[in-house]
Write a protein that holds these residues in place. Structure first.
Motif, PDB file in Angstrom:
ATOM      1  N   ASN A 154     -10.168  -2.983  48.240  1.00  0.00           N
ATOM      2  CA  ASN A 154     -10.793  -2.946  49.556  1.00  0.00           C
ATOM      3  C   ASN A 154     -12.219  -2.432  49.448  1.00  0.00           C
ATOM      4  O   ASN A 154     -12.582  -1.730  48.501  1.00  0.00           O
ATOM      5  N   ALA A 155     -13.028  -2.763  50.452  1.00  0.00           N
ATOM      6  CA  ALA A 155     -14.419  -2.328  50.436  1.00  0.00           C
ATOM      7  C   ALA A 155     -14.537  -0.826  50.654  1.00  0.00           C
ATOM      8  O   ALA A 155     -15.405  -0.173  50.068  1.00  0.00           O
ATOM      9  N   ARG A 156     -13.652  -0.269  51.494  1.00  0.00           N
ATOM     10  CA  ARG A 156     -13.691   1.155  51.792  1.00  0.00           C
ATOM     11  C   ARG A 156     -12.263   1.692  51.940  1.00  0.00           C
ATOM     12  O   ARG A 156     -11.319   0.933  52.133  1.00  0.00           O
ATOM     13  N   PHE A 157     -12.170   3.016  51.921  1.00  0.00           N
ATOM     14  CA  PHE A 157     -10.856   3.645  51.990  1.00  0.00           C
ATOM     15  C   PHE A 157     -10.125   3.312  53.286  1.00  0.00           C
ATOM     16  O   PHE A 157      -8.917   3.080  53.295  1.00  0.00           O
ATOM     17  N   PHE A 158     -10.857   3.296  54.424  1.00  0.00           N
ATOM     18  CA  PHE A 158     -10.163   3.160  55.703  1.00  0.00           C
ATOM     19  C   PHE A 158      -9.735   1.729  56.003  1.00  0.00           C
ATOM     20  O   PHE A 158      -9.088   1.471  57.008  1.00  0.00           O
ATOM     21  N   HIS A 159     -10.072   0.764  55.135  1.00  0.00           N
ATOM     22  CA  HIS A 159      -9.581  -0.599  55.308  1.00  0.00           C
ATOM     23  C   HIS A 159      -8.145  -0.706  54.772  1.00  0.00           C
ATOM     24  O   HIS A 159      -7.764   0.013  53.853  1.00  0.00           O
ATOM     25  N   THR A 160      -7.390  -1.611  55.351  1.00  0.00           N
ATOM     26  CA  THR A 160      -6.057  -1.919  54.837  1.00  0.00           C
ATOM     27  C   THR A 160      -5.985  -3.410  54.529  1.00  0.00           C
ATOM     28  O   THR A 160      -6.683  -4.220  55.150  1.00  0.00           O
ATOM     29  N   SER A 161      -5.160  -3.773  53.584  1.00  0.00           N
ATOM     30  CA  SER A 161      -5.025  -5.184  53.221  1.00  0.00           C
ATOM     31  C   SER A 161      -3.942  -5.835  54.074  1.00  0.00           C
ATOM     32  O   SER A 161      -2.749  -5.654  53.833  1.00  0.00           O
ATOM     33  N   PHE A 162      -4.370  -6.571  55.072  1.00  0.00           N
ATOM     34  CA  PHE A 162      -3.458  -7.297  55.942  1.00  0.00           C
ATOM     35  C   PHE A 162      -2.745  -8.393  55.158  1.00  0.00           C
ATOM     36  O   PHE A 162      -1.545  -8.618  55.299  1.00  0.00           O
ATOM     37  N   GLY A 163      -3.494  -9.071  54.283  1.00  0.00           N
ATOM     38  CA  GLY A 163      -2.939 -10.188  53.525  1.00  0.00           C
ATOM     39  C   GLY A 163      -1.801  -9.776  52.608  1.00  0.00           C
ATOM     40  O   GLY A 163      -0.776 -10.468  52.519  1.00  0.00           O
ATOM     41  N   LEU A 164      -1.953  -8.649  51.917  1.00  0.00           N
ATOM     42  CA  LEU A 164      -0.885  -8.202  51.019  1.00  0.00           C
ATOM     43  C   LEU A 164       0.385  -7.863  51.786  1.00  0.00           C
ATOM     44  O   LEU A 164       1.499  -8.115  51.323  1.00  0.00           O
ATOM     45  N   ARG A 165       0.214  -7.307  52.972  1.00  0.00           N
ATOM     46  CA  ARG A 165       1.392  -6.961  53.772  1.00  0.00           C
ATOM     47  C   ARG A 165       2.105  -8.217  54.266  1.00  0.00           C
ATOM     48  O   ARG A 165       3.331  -8.226  54.411  1.00  0.00           O
ATOM     49  N   TYR A 166       1.352  -9.275  54.528  1.00  0.00           N
ATOM     50  CA  TYR A 166       1.994 -10.552  54.873  1.00  0.00           C
ATOM     51  C   TYR A 166       2.807 -11.080  53.681  1.00  0.00           C
ATOM     52  O   TYR A 166       3.937 -11.561  53.849  1.00  0.00           O
ATOM     53  N   LEU A 167       2.226 -11.005  52.492  1.00  0.00           N
ATOM     54  CA  LEU A 167       2.953 -11.470  51.313  1.00  0.00           C
ATOM     55  C   LEU A 167       4.226 -10.661  51.108  1.00  0.00           C
ATOM     56  O   LEU A 167       5.296 -11.214  50.834  1.00  0.00           O
ATOM     57  N   TYR A 168       4.114  -9.353  51.244  1.00  0.00           N
ATOM     58  CA  TYR A 168       5.283  -8.494  51.079  1.00  0.00           C
ATOM     59  C   TYR A 168       6.348  -8.799  52.127  1.00  0.00           C
ATOM     60  O   TYR A 168       7.544  -8.857  51.814  1.00  0.00           O
ATOM     61  N   ALA A 169       5.907  -9.001  53.360  1.00  0.00           N
ATOM     62  CA  ALA A 169       6.855  -9.258  54.447  1.00  0.00           C
ATOM     63  C   ALA A 169       7.679 -10.516  54.211  1.00  0.00           C
ATOM     64  O   ALA A 169       8.796 -10.646  54.709  1.00  0.00           O
ATOM     65  N   ASN A 170       7.141 -11.452  53.435  1.00  0.00           N
ATOM     66  CA  ASN A 170       7.801 -12.740  53.238  1.00  0.00           C
ATOM     67  C   ASN A 170       8.397 -12.906  51.838  1.00  0.00           C
ATOM     68  O   ASN A 170       8.696 -14.024  51.423  1.00  0.00           O
ATOM     69  N   LEU A 171       8.576 -11.792  51.137  1.00  0.00           N
ATOM     70  CA  LEU A 171       9.136 -11.862  49.786  1.00  0.00           C
ATOM     71  C   LEU A 171      10.665 -11.892  49.767  1.00  0.00           C
ATOM     72  O   LEU A 171      11.269 -11.967  48.681  1.00  0.00           O
ATOM     73  N   LYS A 172      11.287 -11.756  50.926  1.00  0.00           N
ATOM     74  CA  LYS A 172      12.752 -11.852  51.018  1.00  0.00           C
ATOM     75  C   LYS A 172      13.428 -10.897  50.028  1.00  0.00           C
ATOM     76  O   LYS A 172      13.117  -9.717  50.010  1.00  0.00           O
ATOM     77  N   GLU A 173      14.322 -11.429  49.179  1.00  0.00           N
ATOM     78  CA  GLU A 173      15.076 -10.553  48.277  1.00  0.00           C
ATOM     79  C   GLU A 173      14.200  -9.917  47.208  1.00  0.00           C
ATOM     80  O   GLU A 173      14.585  -8.920  46.584  1.00  0.00           O
ATOM     81  N   LEU A 174      13.002 -10.447  46.985  1.00  0.00           N
ATOM     82  CA  LEU A 174      12.114  -9.896  45.961  1.00  0.00           C
ATOM     83  C   LEU A 174      11.378  -8.648  46.438  1.00  0.00           C
ATOM     84  O   LEU A 174      10.703  -7.990  45.642  1.00  0.00           O
ATOM     85  N   GLN A 175      11.505  -8.311  47.720  1.00  0.00           N
ATOM     86  CA  GLN A 175      10.899  -7.070  48.203  1.00  0.00           C
ATOM     87  C   GLN A 175      11.377  -5.862  47.413  1.00  0.00           C
ATOM     88  O   GLN A 175      10.635  -4.911  47.184  1.00  0.00           O
ATOM     89  N   ALA A 176      12.630  -5.888  46.990  1.00  0.00           N
ATOM     90  CA  ALA A 176      13.222  -4.734  46.308  1.00  0.00           C
ATOM     91  C   ALA A 176      12.523  -4.406  44.997  1.00  0.00           C
ATOM     92  O   ALA A 176      12.636  -3.284  44.489  1.00  0.00           O
ATOM     93  N   CYS A 177      11.826  -5.372  44.432  1.00  0.00           N
ATOM     94  CA  CYS A 177      11.146  -5.122  43.154  1.00  0.00           C
ATOM     95  C   CYS A 177       9.633  -5.281  43.279  1.00  0.00           C
ATOM     96  O   CYS A 177       8.946  -5.559  42.303  1.00  0.00           O
ATOM     97  N   CYS A 178       9.118  -5.072  44.484  1.00  0.00           N
ATOM     98  CA  CYS A 178       7.678  -5.253  44.708  1.00  0.00           C
ATOM     99  C   CYS A 178       7.043  -3.957  45.194  1.00  0.00           C
ATOM    100  O   CYS A 178       7.667  -3.164  45.906  1.00  0.00           O
ATOM    101  N   GLU A 179       5.803  -3.766  44.837  1.00  0.00           N
ATOM    102  CA  GLU A 179       5.026  -2.595  45.234  1.00  0.00           C
ATOM    103  C   GLU A 179       3.615  -3.043  45.590  1.00  0.00           C
ATOM    104  O   GLU A 179       3.053  -3.933  44.945  1.00  0.00           O
ATOM    105  N   ILE A 180       3.057  -2.447  46.634  1.00  0.00           N
ATOM    106  CA  ILE A 180       1.667  -2.706  47.012  1.00  0.00           C
ATOM    107  C   ILE A 180       0.792  -1.585  46.479  1.00  0.00           C
ATOM    108  O   ILE A 180       1.095  -0.405  46.656  1.00  0.00           O
ATOM    109  N   LYS A 181      -0.306  -1.949  45.816  1.00  0.00           N
ATOM    110  CA  LYS A 181      -1.285  -0.967  45.356  1.00  0.00           C
ATOM    111  C   LYS A 181      -2.668  -1.397  45.864  1.00  0.00           C
ATOM    112  O   LYS A 181      -3.142  -2.478  45.518  1.00  0.00           O
ATOM    113  N   GLU A 182      -3.273  -0.546  46.669  1.00  0.00           N
ATOM    114  CA  GLU A 182      -4.610  -0.830  47.196  1.00  0.00           C
ATOM    115  C   GLU A 182      -5.623   0.105  46.562  1.00  0.00           C
ATOM    116  O   GLU A 182      -5.393   1.312  46.449  1.00  0.00           O
TER     117      GLU A 182
END
Length: 542
Positions: A49-77
């Motif tokens: 991200n450009a700055r600390f106070f930004h959040t990655s909307f796109g990564l959260r969309y990907l995570y939300a749609n990972l179905k059963e693979l959510q259990a083995c996924c982690e977001i790092k910003e």
């Protein structure tokens, strides 16, 4: 109403800019679920991200749609100021099999460094790239050469499918893949994956619609066929959940929030009914589309609760035609003035310099017209060549020459030389420091005349000729420089300027007293600075 869910398997990590480990500099949520099978594949979703106070909307969309693979996924910003080698270390701590990167114009350079390092240290990791910066002109990009796969387009669903194919040893036989269009109703929404720390410390992005019906050629949204809304009831349910969790800062990324007025009014009424002193809403609005029903509602919002980003870009009719921009200029100006006079909204209006057909003088005229509409801020952008945007069709006819390096800004055109482009770059930087900052709100109106562009350009060139700087000017020095510039350029205005600048200076709450400022361009003795390396040696020897 949708039930709120907790997801202990999600870990969102924010890497700090410094070694400070305070809560404001690093966000660490609940750890990954360590009860899962140790042999399970591990996926890391990452972006810079450009700055600390930004959040990655796109990564959260990907995570939300990972179905059963959510259990083995982690977001790092991360943030772009963090060293690539430190980012790689943090990613490798998770022992991933797959790493997906969100790539944008603001992080392409830094992400390229990270991917290159990852492939040297851990070549076995499968790296998937996605995002607007790699969705067009894909084959020519250096970062693509070292990655394993690239997903072009909206990857909400296709990322899941690609990960599943890789895990099941059915990888695709080509590197560059195009995501198929997906109906919005088939996409899981990401809002529950904003963490409590996100809600406390960071900007929350939300969207009530995707796409844009307009065809402004400098923008990637011009490739959209239309604007498509999310189902409104479901969207408002998600906003209710965020609100009940304590969210008070909502930035809508809809390209045309006030396109469908019925929907706009329902969303505004939803938030108006929940108004608190700390509720803040940010919208991008079409400037020539404010019907009376919407106006009546906007007047009810208190000060500090609304920010409108209003894209004007240019008032030049010929330039508007060149870039396929439809805009009623008279109505736009009328609405801007109405918003300033009748609402408490903070108005942030945009202009773009370097558009095909624009000249120094016509841009100055657009600035003058916009200034007299009295927005709180005028954001002066320099045209950038976003990969995939149709603006490149004008390259030959208008001799558009773009920087080959990010941010791919325009360097010259057939009507604007490179030195002139640099003058506008400096103007934009000083305007941000002086005009947009609010630091000179009492004095600036006394400096600028009916032709504010000419007046401020004179100030720009005076300060730059004196300092040679457009960055790293401390605030006290800036007050002094502006005063001295006014004395030199507009001596008849200087006394009135002096009478008002003390109010601006006191509002800045600087520690030094106003009387210590050098407000007149009196001759100053040059101070000699000792060689820093000798100073360093002296400390060791003393």
């Amino acid at each position: 109403m949708t039930e709120r869910k907790n997801h202990p398997e999600l870990a969102v990590t924010q890497i700090p800019l410094t070694e400070d480990k305070s809560p404001d500099s690093i966000t660490q949520n609940t750890p990954l679920n360590h009860d899962m099978d140790k042999a399970s594949p591990k996926i890391v979703l990452a972006t810079l991200n450009a700055r600390f106070f930004h959040t990655s909307f796109g990564l959260r969309y990907l995570y939300a749609n990972l179905k059963e693979l959510q259990a083995c996924c982690e977001i790092k910003e991360f943030i772009i100021q963090t060293r690539a080698i430190d980012i790689v270390e943090q990613i490798l701590e998770s022992k991933p099999d797959i790493v997906g990167f969100g790539v944008y114009i603001w992080n392409i350079v830094e992400t390229t460094d990270v991917v290159n390092l990852l492939k040297v240290i851990a070549p076995e990791i499968k790296i998937i790239l996605g995002g607007p910066e790699v969705s067009y002109e894909t084959e020519q990009q250096a970062i693509v050469g070292v990655a394993d796969y690239v997903l072009r387009g909206a990857a909400d669903i296709s990322f899941y499918q690609l990960c599943k194919d890789i895990i099941n040893n059915r990888p695709p036989d080509k590197k560059i893949l195009s995501s198929k269009p997906v109906a919005l109703k088939d996409i899981a929404l990401p809002y529950q994956y904003y963490t409590d720390e996100d809600l406390k410390h960071r900007l929350l992005y939300v969207e009530a619609s995707r796409g844009c019906p307009f065809k402004c050629e400098f923008c990637l949204s011009s490739l959209d066929k239309t604007s498509t809304p999310f189902e409104l009831t479901l969207f408002l349910e998600q906003m209710e959940i965020l609100y009940q969790r304590g969210a008070r800062n909502f930035k809508f990324i809809d390209r045309t929030f006030n396109l469908n007025i019925k929907t706009t009014i329902k969303i505004m009424q939803f938030f108006l009914s929940k108004m608190t002193d700390d509720l803040y809403l940010h919208f991008e609005v079409v400037p020539d589309h404010l019907p009376d029903k919407l106006k009546a509602l906007l007047t009810q919002f208190p000060e500090g609760s609304l920010q409108f980003e209003v894209g004007i870009q240019t008032f030049n009719v010929e330039v508007q035609k060149n870039i396929s921009r439809k805009q009623n200029n008279a109505k736009s100006k009328e609405n801007l003035i109405w918003l300033k006079d009748n609402t408490s909204a903070h108005i942030h209006a945009d202009l773009i310099f370097g558009l095909p057909g624009e000249t120094f003088d016509t841009f100055g005229d657009s600035f003058n017209q916009l200034y007299h509409c009295r927005p709180h801020e005028i954001q002066l952008g320099i045209l950038k060549r976003l990969k995939g945007s149709p603006i490149i069709r004008h390259t030959e006819n208008f001799d558009l020459r773009f920087n080959p390096l990010p941010p791919f800004n325009i360097l010259s055109t057939d009507r604007v030389s490179f030195p002139t482009m640099q003058r506008i770059n400096r103007f934009a930087r000083y305007w941000d420091m002086i005009g947009n900052s609010g630091r000179f709100k009492y004095t600036l109106p006394h400096i600028l005349s009916d032709k504010p562009f000419d007046d401020f350009m004179a100030i720009t060139e005076w300060i730059f000729n004196k300092t040679g700087q457009i960055h790293n000017i401390n605030l006290k020095k800036l007050y002094e420089l502006v005063s001295q510039a006014v004395e030199a350029l507009f001596p008849e205005k200087h006394q009135l300027f002096i009478e008002n600048i003390e109010c601006d200076y006191n509002a800045s709450k600087l520690k030094s007293h106003f009387s210590s400022l050098t407000l007149y361009a009196a001759q100053q003795t040059e101070s000699t600075t000792k060689n820093k390396s000798l100073q360093r040696q002296k400390r060791h020897m003393s």
